[in-house]
Design an enzyme around this catalytic site. Structure first.
Site, PDB file in Angstrom:
ATOM      1  N   ASP A  18      -7.418  -4.601  -5.139  1.00 34.49           N
ATOM      2  CA  ASP A  18      -8.646  -3.883  -4.749  1.00 34.49           C
ATOM      3  C   ASP A  18      -8.364  -2.391  -4.896  1.00 34.49           C
ATOM      4  O   ASP A  18      -8.195  -1.665  -3.919  1.00 34.49           O
ATOM      5  CB  ASP A  18      -9.017  -4.233  -3.308  1.00 34.49           C
ATOM      6  N   CYS A  27     -14.760  -1.435  -7.155  1.00 30.56           N
ATOM      7  CA  CYS A  27     -15.934  -0.605  -6.850  1.00 30.56           C
ATOM      8  C   CYS A  27     -16.437   0.118  -8.093  1.00 30.56           C
ATOM      9  O   CYS A  27     -17.372   0.915  -8.012  1.00 30.56           O
ATOM     10  CB  CYS A  27     -15.609   0.404  -5.747  1.00 30.56           C
ATOM     11  N   GLU A  61       0.851  -1.188   0.000  1.00 27.03           N
ATOM     12  CA  GLU A  61       0.000   0.000   0.000  1.00 27.03           C
ATOM     13  C   GLU A  61       0.887   1.239   0.000  1.00 27.03           C
ATOM     14  O   GLU A  61       1.901   1.289   0.721  1.00 27.03           O
ATOM     15  CB  GLU A  61      -0.905  -0.010   1.245  1.00 27.03           C
TER      16      GLU A  61
END
Length: 464
Positions: free
Chosen positions: A392, A419, A340
């Site tokens: 993701d 999403c 990340e």
């Protein structure tokens, strides 16, 4: 050709990606907000183009069989919900078709050959959001007001509660908190922030509620280094049952970003805790955490199913955030690596691993396309070579450099959680052209009453 201010009767035949109804007159498309497939309505043209027009709803002449009365009195004005007038079964159809159409139109897939499973919906499609961000300002009468922004504006639509906001034992916690904040501001003469003059103090109020522990967090976002009479507000908020954490965040910027970089905790530990599956997670004001705690278990459950873990697999979780997916997969994996770029998120992920006594995870800070090749070169390839890669990404999807990195790592399986099914379809098409085949697609309704939908995809190497 229609012109501005023309009025006509139209039957809504389709629904656009943003929830607007679409009627057609002699092949001419007319987009009408606040309508549902099957509505026969009178509309007024507001903007006309060569092949389409945008129109305003004047009157529903014959309502659709899929039309329902909105639970929220300001649903049409507020920008938060787009589908409240549509029955929930039809909402699920709309979202499933949205995913299918994006795979066909953007991904170039034959719609008959898309291996799509039924969408996973909610039993109770209201009162699910564990997070709310209320802007604060003054209304046209000069009174302090809170609510939500109208669609594509910064005009506050006042509300006395939200039908999507989580309740605790039937209590509208968000209303209790916001009424307390407004009462404090009036008593202490604390001005709300004014975007035009950049004067005033209170900009937003962030509220988080834990689905499982019932803990409550409040973070007041201010235009100053401190909130005057903050101790008085803390004493008032502490009287609300389940209040766990109160803080003040400073944001002096003039843009659209809600949270600033500095947070001062006034009461409690500075976080609340929630649970996904068997794992507990600490959530700070700045943490990313899925807003629908009930559905996220179904979402991650599908991702774990697609990963096909045997206990001997190496998993790389790219865009790992605070480690929710990484830690959910760790029990059934040999080792999980999370990557990340946001440093604070990785600190949260490492803390969450400690809280849950999970030792077979390693979290790395940095851009995936830079961190991963370097790590693989410096370490034993067999020990860290991925069997499964999970991505993701944010709404914009993966950039091509990251996708190239994923393909170069040569995993057996790729699990893509998205999403935005438009950028998902684009990225899946690229992976298909570069050695991977589409195995299965499952939409998950994380956001009932809105047009948004999460999707989980499984891809495998084409030679397997």
């Amino acid at each position: 050709m229609y012109q501005k201010n023309d009025e006509l009767i139209v039957t809504i035949e389709d629904q656009g990606v943003n929830g607007e109804g679409i009627g057609k007159e002699n092949g001419y498309a007319i987009f009408v907000k606040d309508t549902v497939i099957g509505d026969k309505c009178k509309v007024k043209i507001m903007k006309a183009k060569k092949n389409y027009a945008f129109a305003k709803l004047i009157e529903i002449i014959t309502p659709s069989e899929f039309r329902e009365e909105e639970k929220c009195p300001v649903a049409k004005q507020c920008g938060g919900c787009q589908l409240q007038a549509m029955s929930y079964d039809k909402q699920l159809d709309f979202k499933a078709n949205k995913v299918l159409n994006n795979f066909k139109r953007i991904g170039g897939f034959d719609i008959c050959q898309i291996p799509m499973k039924p969408i996973i919906g909610m039993e109770e499609p209201y009162y699910y959001r564990n997070k709310a961000q209320f802007p604060v300002g003054r209304n046209k009468d000069g009174e302090i007001a809170y609510g939500f922004y109208a669609g594509r504006t910064h005009s506050i639509i006042e509300t006395q509660g939200c039908v999507l906001g989580m309740r605790i034992d039937g209590r509208d916690v968000c209303k209790e908190i916001m009424d307390t904040v407004v009462s404090f501001m009036k008593e202490e003469n604390i001005e709300p922030y004014d975007e035009q003059t950049q004067a005033g103090y209170v900009r937003h109020v962030l509220i988080r509620i834990s689905e499982y522990t019932k803990q409550i967090m409040v973070c007041v976002v201010t235009n100053s280094d401190e909130l005057p009479k903050a101790n008085s507000l803390v004493e008032k908020l502490k009287k609300i049952p389940n209040m766990t954490s109160i803080s003040v965040n400073t944001n002096k910027e003039h843009g659209n970003v809600i949270m600033g970089s500095r947070t001062v905790h006034l009461f409690g530990p500075g976080y609340i805790e929630d649970v996904i599956g068997e794992n507990k997670f600490r959530i700070s004001p700045e943490s990313f955490f899925q807003v629908n705690s009930k559905q996220v278990e179904k979402l991650y459950g599908k991702a774990i199913e697609y990963a096909g873990l045997t206990g001997e697999d190496i998993v790389w979780d790219l865009y790992c955030g605070t480690g929710t997916i990484s830690l959910s997969m760790a029990e059934n994996a040999k080792k999980v690596y999370g990557v990340e770029i946001v440093k604070n998120a990785i600190e949260d992920a490492r803390n969450n691993a400690i809280i849950n006594n999970i030792e077979n995870v390693e979290f790395l800070v940095g851009a995936t396309e830079d961190i991963v090749p370097k790590y693989l070169n410096e370490n034993d390839g067999e020990e860290c070579h991925p069997d499964v890669i999970v991505v993701d990404p944010p709404r914009k999807g993966c950039d091509q450099k990251l996708l190239q990195t994923v393909v170069s790592m040569n995993p057996d399986r790729i699990v893509y959680v998205s999403c935005d099914s438009a950028t998902l379809a684009r990225d899946v098409a690229w992976l298909k052209e570069n050695g991977y085949k589409l195995k299965e697609v499952t939409p998950v309704d994380m956001f009932p009453q809105t047009v948004h939908v999460e999707t989980v995809v499984l891809m495998s190497r084409a030679d397997r």
